[in-house]
Design a protein around this motif. Structure first.
Motif, PDB file in Angstrom:
ATOM      1  N   ILE A 124       0.830  -1.202   0.000  1.00  0.00           N
ATOM      2  CA  ILE A 124       0.000   0.000   0.000  1.00  0.00           C
ATOM      3  C   ILE A 124       0.864   1.252   0.000  1.00  0.00           C
ATOM      4  CG2 ILE A 124      -1.622   1.349   1.406  1.00  0.00           C
ATOM      5  CD1 ILE A 124      -2.803  -1.373   2.294  1.00  0.00           C
ATOM      6  N   LEU A 125       1.897   1.258   0.822  1.00  0.00           N
ATOM      7  CA  LEU A 125       2.786   2.410   0.879  1.00  0.00           C
ATOM      8  C   LEU A 125       3.507   2.604  -0.451  1.00  0.00           C
ATOM      9  CD1 LEU A 125       4.291   2.013   4.468  1.00  0.00           C
ATOM     10  CD2 LEU A 125       2.278   3.319   3.738  1.00  0.00           C
ATOM     11  N   TYR A 126       3.853   1.512  -1.119  1.00  0.00           N
ATOM     12  CA  TYR A 126       4.473   1.603  -2.446  1.00  0.00           C
ATOM     13  C   TYR A 126       3.492   2.241  -3.432  1.00  0.00           C
ATOM     14  CZ  TYR A 126       6.986   0.270  -6.680  1.00  0.00           C
ATOM     15  OH  TYR A 126       7.660   0.298  -7.887  1.00  0.00           O
ATOM     16  N   HIS A 127       2.229   1.812  -3.391  1.00  0.00           N
ATOM     17  CA  HIS A 127       1.223   2.397  -4.270  1.00  0.00           C
ATOM     18  C   HIS A 127       1.112   3.901  -4.039  1.00  0.00           C
ATOM     19  CE1 HIS A 127      -0.068  -1.533  -5.545  1.00  0.00           C
ATOM     20  NE2 HIS A 127      -1.216  -1.110  -6.036  1.00  0.00           N
ATOM     21  N   TYR A 128       1.051   4.298  -2.781  1.00  0.00           N
ATOM     22  CA  TYR A 128       0.861   5.716  -2.467  1.00  0.00           C
ATOM     23  C   TYR A 128       2.059   6.557  -2.889  1.00  0.00           C
ATOM     24  CZ  TYR A 128      -3.645   5.730  -0.143  1.00  0.00           C
ATOM     25  OH  TYR A 128      -5.002   5.678   0.107  1.00  0.00           O
ATOM     26  N   THR A 129       3.265   6.040  -2.727  1.00  0.00           N
ATOM     27  CA  THR A 129       4.433   6.819  -3.143  1.00  0.00           C
ATOM     28  C   THR A 129       4.633   6.766  -4.646  1.00  0.00           C
ATOM     29  OG1 THR A 129       5.866   4.927  -2.586  1.00  0.00           O
ATOM     30  CG2 THR A 129       5.652   6.683  -0.949  1.00  0.00           C
ATOM     31  N   THR A 130       4.037   5.809  -5.329  1.00  0.00           N
ATOM     32  CA  THR A 130       4.019   5.825  -6.789  1.00  0.00           C
ATOM     33  C   THR A 130       3.027   6.881  -7.276  1.00  0.00           C
ATOM     34  OG1 THR A 130       4.591   3.465  -6.869  1.00  0.00           O
ATOM     35  CG2 THR A 130       3.658   4.424  -8.861  1.00  0.00           C
ATOM     36  N   TYR A 131       1.907   6.979  -6.579  1.00  0.00           N
ATOM     37  CA  TYR A 131       0.916   8.020  -6.899  1.00  0.00           C
ATOM     38  C   TYR A 131       1.524   9.410  -6.713  1.00  0.00           C
ATOM     39  CZ  TYR A 131      -3.019  11.175  -6.020  1.00  0.00           C
ATOM     40  OH  TYR A 131      -3.875  12.247  -6.022  1.00  0.00           O
ATOM     41  N   LYS A 132       2.239   9.605  -5.613  1.00  0.00           N
ATOM     42  CA  LYS A 132       2.881  10.884  -5.338  1.00  0.00           C
ATOM     43  C   LYS A 132       4.126  10.600  -4.494  1.00  0.00           C
ATOM     44  CE  LYS A 132       0.255  14.388  -4.521  1.00  0.00           C
ATOM     45  NZ  LYS A 132      -0.678  15.365  -3.836  1.00  0.00           N
ATOM     46  N   ALA A 133       5.298  10.857  -5.052  1.00  0.00           N
ATOM     47  CA  ALA A 133       6.558  10.457  -4.418  1.00  0.00           C
ATOM     48  C   ALA A 133       6.688  10.959  -2.991  1.00  0.00           C
ATOM     49  CB  ALA A 133       7.743  10.934  -5.262  1.00  0.00           C
TER      50      ALA A 133
END
Length: 212
Positions: A158-167
């Motif tokens: 989930i954290l990977y998804h969120y930082t892909t959405y916005k670094a």
């Protein structure tokens, strides 16, 4: 398990199967992956695999045929060190699993649709949940403290998804930012991330309104 390797079927992306892939790597369990590159390819297989509830991801291991990502994750976790051993730990994992699903799908639904009501929920309600999560994870190495659990593999993705959405998304959440960094430094995980088998992206359907 059967003598031959189990088959894990999913799309050629991270999505809901990535926590399973991380867990398999961590546990040293080998599977054959069938990665579908298109909808037509999946449709050709869908009704011919003997699945009670045809869907991806799926697991086929001899007579065992299982769908639903969390069921597959729990299947591999059960009877290993990553499955909670006490009633309190089980309750904590159950709670976090549901909290994390809300946070994850807040992002996925918004990115897939781009609809204004989902954007409003994502921008106004999800940060509150992530704030609670950040507070919960303060001074913790893993969700259960010092012991890794199967739910940690969901949290990382989930954290990977969120930082892909916005670094910079986790900049306001230092405990979660540190957690993500520490998870990536687990030797088995670091080795997997550096391997040719690792999928860096996409995280969701590349045809989403907001691709990540």
């Amino acid at each position: 398990m059967a003598n031959s390797k189990p088959t894990l079927g999913y799309w050629q992306l991270r999505g809901l199967a990535q926590p399973i892939r991380f867990l398999l790597t961590y546990l040293g369990v080998e599977v054959n992956e069938k990665r579908y590159s298109g909808f037509d390819q999946w449709q050709a297989d869908k009704l011919n695999l003997g699945l009670a509830f045809p869907n991806v991801p799926y697991l086929i291991d001899g007579d065992l045929k299982l769908t639903e990502s969390r069921a597959i994750l729990r299947h591999f976790a059960r009877d290993t060190a990553v499955y909670p051993k006490t009633a309190d730990a089980i309750r904590t994992c159950d709670m976090l699993e549901n909290v994390l699903w809300d946070i994850w799908f807040g992002l996925i639904r918004y990115c897939n649709s781009g609809l204004e009501p989902l954007k409003e929920y994502f921008e106004n309600e999800i940060p509150k949940k992530i704030g609670y999560l950040n507070a919960f994870m303060e001074n913790k190495k893993f969700i259960l403290g010092n012991e890794i659990s199967y739910v940690d593999f969901i949290l990382y993705e989930i954290l990977y998804h969120y930082t892909t959405y916005k670094a910079e998304y986790l900049d306001k959440y230092p405990a979660l930012s540190q957690y993500k960094k520490s998870f990536e430094e687990i030797p088995a995980i670091a080795k997997y991330i550096a391997s040719d088998d690792y999928i860096k992206g996409p995280c969701i359907n590349p045809m989403a309104k907001i691709p990540i």
